[in-house]
Write a protein that holds these residues in place. Sequence first.
Motif, PDB file in Angstrom:
ATOM      1  N   THR A   1       0.872  -1.158   0.149  1.00  0.00           N
ATOM      2  CA  THR A   1       0.038  -0.109  -0.162  1.00  0.00           C
ATOM      3  C   THR A   1       0.740   1.247   0.093  1.00  0.00           C
ATOM      4  N   SER A   2       0.268   2.547  -0.152  1.00  0.00           N
ATOM      5  CA  SER A   2       1.424   3.505   0.020  1.00  0.00           C
ATOM      6  C   SER A   2       0.532   4.638   0.881  1.00  0.00           C
ATOM      7  N   VAL A   3       1.214   5.473   1.276  1.00  0.00           N
ATOM      8  CA  VAL A   3       0.905   6.401   2.436  1.00  0.00           C
ATOM      9  C   VAL A   3       1.660   7.911   1.955  1.00  0.00           C
ATOM     10  N   SER A   4       0.792   8.811   2.200  1.00  0.00           N
ATOM     11  CA  SER A   4       1.325  10.222   1.610  1.00  0.00           C
ATOM     12  C   SER A   4       1.577  10.765   3.009  1.00  0.00           C
ATOM     13  N   LEU A   5       2.907  11.109   3.210  1.00  0.00           N
ATOM     14  CA  LEU A   5       3.264  11.920   4.679  1.00  0.00           C
ATOM     15  C   LEU A   5       4.298  12.843   4.343  1.00  0.00           C
ATOM     16  N   GLU A   6       4.430  13.864   5.201  1.00  0.00           N
ATOM     17  CA  GLU A   6       5.434  14.840   4.949  1.00  0.00           C
ATOM     18  C   GLU A   6       6.724  14.015   5.690  1.00  0.00           C
ATOM     19  N   ASP A   7       7.851  14.603   5.458  1.00  0.00           N
ATOM     20  CA  ASP A   7       8.846  13.930   5.980  1.00  0.00           C
ATOM     21  C   ASP A   7       9.072  14.103   7.640  1.00  0.00           C
ATOM     22  N   ALA A   8       8.661  14.913   8.070  1.00  0.00           N
ATOM     23  CA  ALA A   8       8.718  14.925   9.783  1.00  0.00           C
ATOM     24  C   ALA A   8       7.666  13.764  10.234  1.00  0.00           C
ATOM     25  N   PHE A   9       6.797  13.719   9.807  1.00  0.00           N
ATOM     26  CA  PHE A   9       6.068  12.400  10.327  1.00  0.00           C
ATOM     27  C   PHE A   9       6.622  11.085   9.819  1.00  0.00           C
ATOM     28  N   TRP A  10       7.188  11.055   8.779  1.00  0.00           N
ATOM     29  CA  TRP A  10       8.008   9.771   8.458  1.00  0.00           C
ATOM     30  C   TRP A  10       9.039   9.288   9.091  1.00  0.00           C
ATOM     31  N   THR A  11       9.746  10.561   9.539  1.00  0.00           N
ATOM     32  CA  THR A  11      10.767  10.302  10.456  1.00  0.00           C
ATOM     33  C   THR A  11      10.403   9.984  11.862  1.00  0.00           C
ATOM     34  N   GLY A  12       9.476  10.572  12.389  1.00  0.00           N
ATOM     35  CA  GLY A  12       8.965  10.493  13.604  1.00  0.00           C
ATOM     36  C   GLY A  12       8.253   9.003  13.862  1.00  0.00           C
ATOM     37  N   LEU A  13       7.789   8.396  12.569  1.00  0.00           N
ATOM     38  CA  LEU A  13       7.207   7.141  12.779  1.00  0.00           C
ATOM     39  C   LEU A  13       8.333   6.276  12.818  1.00  0.00           C
ATOM     40  N   LYS A  14       9.382   6.290  12.101  1.00  0.00           N
ATOM     41  CA  LYS A  14      10.827   5.442  12.214  1.00  0.00           C
ATOM     42  C   LYS A  14      11.363   5.393  13.548  1.00  0.00           C
ATOM     43  N   GLU A  15      11.489   6.701  14.161  1.00  0.00           N
ATOM     44  CA  GLU A  15      11.846   6.783  15.408  1.00  0.00           C
ATOM     45  C   GLU A  15      11.055   6.116  16.505  1.00  0.00           C
ATOM     46  N   ILE A  16       9.697   6.347  16.446  1.00  0.00           N
ATOM     47  CA  ILE A  16       9.001   5.560  17.367  1.00  0.00           C
ATOM     48  C   ILE A  16       9.212   3.976  17.271  1.00  0.00           C
ATOM     49  N   ALA A  17       8.872   3.530  15.922  1.00  0.00           N
ATOM     50  CA  ALA A  17       9.168   1.957  15.508  1.00  0.00           C
ATOM     51  C   ALA A  17      10.414   1.636  16.043  1.00  0.00           C
ATOM     52  N   ALA A  18      11.519   2.262  16.123  1.00  0.00           N
ATOM     53  CA  ALA A  18      12.944   1.800  16.664  1.00  0.00           C
ATOM     54  C   ALA A  18      12.960   1.981  18.304  1.00  0.00           C
TER      55      ALA A  18
ATOM     56  N   LEU B   1      -1.824  11.354  13.145  1.00  0.00           N
ATOM     57  CA  LEU B   1      -2.400  11.506  14.210  1.00  0.00           C
ATOM     58  C   LEU B   1      -1.362  10.768  15.511  1.00  0.00           C
ATOM     59  N   PHE B   2      -1.290   9.539  15.061  1.00  0.00           N
ATOM     60  CA  PHE B   2      -0.277   8.409  15.924  1.00  0.00           C
ATOM     61  C   PHE B   2       0.992   9.316  16.490  1.00  0.00           C
ATOM     62  N   VAL B   3       1.673   9.691  15.474  1.00  0.00           N
ATOM     63  CA  VAL B   3       2.839  10.705  15.580  1.00  0.00           C
ATOM     64  C   VAL B   3       2.787  11.862  16.415  1.00  0.00           C
ATOM     65  N   LEU B   4       1.770  12.352  16.167  1.00  0.00           N
ATOM     66  CA  LEU B   4       1.621  13.811  16.762  1.00  0.00           C
ATOM     67  C   LEU B   4       1.162  13.559  18.417  1.00  0.00           C
ATOM     68  N   ASP B   5       0.347  12.394  18.445  1.00  0.00           N
ATOM     69  CA  ASP B   5      -0.046  12.061  19.712  1.00  0.00           C
ATOM     70  C   ASP B   5       1.019  11.661  20.682  1.00  0.00           C
ATOM     71  N   TYR B   6       2.023  10.678  20.046  1.00  0.00           N
ATOM     72  CA  TYR B   6       3.146  10.201  20.645  1.00  0.00           C
ATOM     73  C   TYR B   6       4.076  11.585  21.097  1.00  0.00           C
ATOM     74  N   TYR B   7       4.292  12.354  20.115  1.00  0.00           N
ATOM     75  CA  TYR B   7       5.166  13.584  20.563  1.00  0.00           C
ATOM     76  C   TYR B   7       4.603  14.610  21.693  1.00  0.00           C
ATOM     77  N   ARG B   8       3.300  14.627  21.485  1.00  0.00           N
ATOM     78  CA  ARG B   8       2.853  15.631  22.471  1.00  0.00           C
ATOM     79  C   ARG B   8       2.935  15.090  23.847  1.00  0.00           C
ATOM     80  N   GLY B   9       3.341  14.081  24.046  1.00  0.00           N
ATOM     81  CA  GLY B   9       3.621  13.566  25.574  1.00  0.00           C
ATOM     82  C   GLY B   9       2.861  12.255  25.985  1.00  0.00           C
ATOM     83  N   GLY B  10       2.511  11.432  24.754  1.00  0.00           N
ATOM     84  CA  GLY B  10       2.307  10.047  24.881  1.00  0.00           C
ATOM     85  C   GLY B  10       0.901  10.050  25.716  1.00  0.00           C
ATOM     86  N   SER B  11      -0.178  10.351  25.132  1.00  0.00           N
ATOM     87  CA  SER B  11      -1.555   9.992  25.643  1.00  0.00           C
ATOM     88  C   SER B  11      -1.559   8.728  25.526  1.00  0.00           C
TER      89      SER B  11
END
Length: 96
Positions: free
Chosen positions: A17-34, A62-72
């Motif tokens: 599948t494909s997703v359309s994301l800004e670089d900041a969200f893609w980087t954040g997602l990779k950091e969280i996964a790691a 939304l997942f990445v934003l939530d994580y970096y907002r303080g981890g709801s």
Amino acid sequence: MKSPVVKRSIVIAGHKTSVSLEDAFWTGLKEIAAKRDLTLSDMVATIDQDRRHGNLSSAIRLFVLDYYRGGSQAATHVEPKPAAGIGRNEQIVRAD
């Protein structure tokens, strides 16, 4: 002018599948996964499985934003995954 949104391909649950994301969200997602010791595909599959509405790209943002907002609860809730080896427990992120 180049769009800040980049379309990326990823395989989840055995299908491409494909997703359309800004670089900041893609980087954040990779950091969280790691940090969670998950593959990017496993992380995205979990987000995809647990989303209630909207498209996958929006759910990831939304997942990445939530994580970096303080981890709801949505970004910090983890469930044990069956042991992959002797003495090794993995965790899977649940995006509730």
